[in-house]
Design a protein around this motif. Structure first.
Motif, PDB file in Angstrom:
ATOM      1  N   GLY A  40      -9.594   2.424   2.109  1.00  0.00           N
ATOM      2  CA  GLY A  40     -11.037   2.485   2.333  1.00  0.00           C
ATOM      3  C   GLY A  40     -11.713   1.134   2.187  1.00  0.00           C
ATOM      4  N   CYS A  41     -11.431   0.425   1.061  1.00  0.00           N
ATOM      5  CA  CYS A  41     -12.204  -0.789   0.788  1.00  0.00           C
ATOM      6  C   CYS A  41     -11.338  -2.029   0.631  1.00  0.00           C
ATOM      7  N   GLY A  42     -10.022  -1.885   0.666  1.00  0.00           N
ATOM      8  CA  GLY A  42      -9.149  -3.066   0.615  1.00  0.00           C
ATOM      9  C   GLY A  42      -8.855  -3.576  -0.783  1.00  0.00           C
ATOM     10  N   LEU A  43      -9.419  -2.934  -1.811  1.00  0.00           N
ATOM     11  CA  LEU A  43      -9.141  -3.382  -3.178  1.00  0.00           C
ATOM     12  C   LEU A  43      -7.661  -3.142  -3.504  1.00  0.00           C
ATOM     13  N   VAL A  44      -7.060  -4.079  -4.222  1.00  0.00           N
ATOM     14  CA  VAL A  44      -5.638  -3.973  -4.571  1.00  0.00           C
ATOM     15  C   VAL A  44      -5.522  -3.612  -6.049  1.00  0.00           C
ATOM     16  N   ARG A  45      -4.721  -2.577  -6.350  1.00  0.00           N
ATOM     17  CA  ARG A  45      -4.574  -2.150  -7.743  1.00  0.00           C
ATOM     18  C   ARG A  45      -3.123  -1.836  -8.063  1.00  0.00           C
TER      19      ARG A  45
END
Ligand SMILES: [Zn+2]
Length: 342
Positions: free
Chosen positions: A69-74
């Motif tokens: 959805g937003c490209g954040l990497v976790r």
């Protein structure tokens, strides 16, 4: 080159290095992070994978995923809370910085830190009358603000190492051993300048931390937040596994300037500047990990790139390279974002 889009990243063919396959390190408990901490989306694709190359505290193989959805990497899954004492052993360098670092490197870091603080203070609307450093470590920024003339009763620090909290409290600073999310002693709207250097990537809920920091800021107050930058040359070069900025498994969320800006704005802050600092330690660790654990290990060569005790020439060269890149407008792997409360 942009990071690959969700769904296109293949599972890496990473072989388990012998140190992890046959070593004494334990397999630690994990917990899933099914929802993206930024957009709460549940769709994601594998982004990178690796081991605790730095400290070898556990034998698990860890995976970073990228939110569709937003490209954040976790990191997903990430270490369970009960396993935190394993991955942050008492020897963790953040707790023993002065003893572990070469004196020349320590002097250079102190010089760069003073410059960093000056560039933050230049962007404050007026000299701050109150200061908070969340994750204040040995208290170097608390002391710097005291030297700049700020009264110690208006200088706050949060730190999880009890030994340094005790020492800084005795020195007269307002310091407590607690997390941003659970700290209740600082009144809302009371802080003119808040800093948080290389902490947000370690926390379980970065959005909640930034919201709390924003609540503590006075109107017009400034938050300065520094974290690794995924949108950098070295992060792309070592993306598959060995990038030093991953700090596996202690970094749980990784940002680009764009995703960090979204986080700041969702907390009601207005981004006023993004400054790029030197990522010399990330360069050193990236080469160290590749040489030590890559397909053709060269241990003697890897030792030169250990930021603690490695080649001071390599450290200086990476620092100079990143300084030059930042000067020319490039994005280094350590970004410092400044945001103002409206
Ligand atoms: Zn997301």
């Amino acid at each position: 080159m942009q990071p690959r889009r969700a769904g296109l990243t293949p599972r890496s063919s990473l072989a388990t290095p012998a140190e992890f396959a046959h070593g004494d390190a334990p397999e630690i408990a994990t917990e899933n992070v099914d929802e993206c901490p930024s957009c709460l989306g549940r769709e994601h694709a594998r982004f990178a994978a690796g081991f605790d190359y730095e400290l070898r505290t556990c034998r698990n193989e860890w995976t970073f995923v990228k939110c569709a959805g937003c490209g954040l990497v976790r990191l997903h899954p990430r270490p369970a809370v009960a396993a935190l004492p394993v991955i942050y052993p008492p020897s963790y360098y953040a707790y023993n910085y002065a003893q572990k670092v070469n004196p020349v490197a320590r002097w250079a870091k102190a010089f760069l830190d003073r410059r960093k603080l000056r560039s933050i203070l230049r962007r404050c609307a007026s000299p701050p009358a109150s200061f908070l450093d969340a994750g204040c470590g040995d208290g170097r920024y608390l002391r710097a603000m005291s030297r700049a003339g700020l009264a110690k009763q208006n200088i706050h620090g949060l730190e999880l190492d009890e030994r340094v909290v005790k020492g800084l409290s005795e020195a007269g600073f307002q310091v407590s051993c607690e997390r941003v999310e659970t700290c209740r002693r600082i009144p809302d709207g009371s802080i003119d300048l808040a800093t948080m250097f290389h902490v947000i990537e370690h926390v379980a809920d970065p959005a909640a931390v930034v919201r709390q920091l924003a609540r503590w800021l006075s109107p017009g107050g400034l938050l300065a937040l520094e974290t690794p930058n995924l949108d950098s040359f070295d992060a792309r070069k070592f993306r598959e596994s060995f990038w030093g900025g991953y700090h596996i498994p202690r970094h749980w969320t990784l940002f680009t300037p764009e995703s960090l800006r979204r986080l700041m704005e969702s907390a009601g802050l207005e981004v006023v500047a993004t400054l790029f600092q030197t990522g010399h330690s990330f360069w050193m660790y990236s080469y160290h990990h590749r040489l030590r654990y890559g397909k053709r290990p060269r241990r003697w060569c890897a030792r030169m790139f250990d930021p603690f005790g490695g080649s001071i020439v390599a450290l200086a060269a990476f620092t100079a390279f990143d300084k030059l890149r930042a000067f020319l407008g490039g994005r280094t792997s350590a970004m410092l974002m400044l945001a103002r409360k409206k």
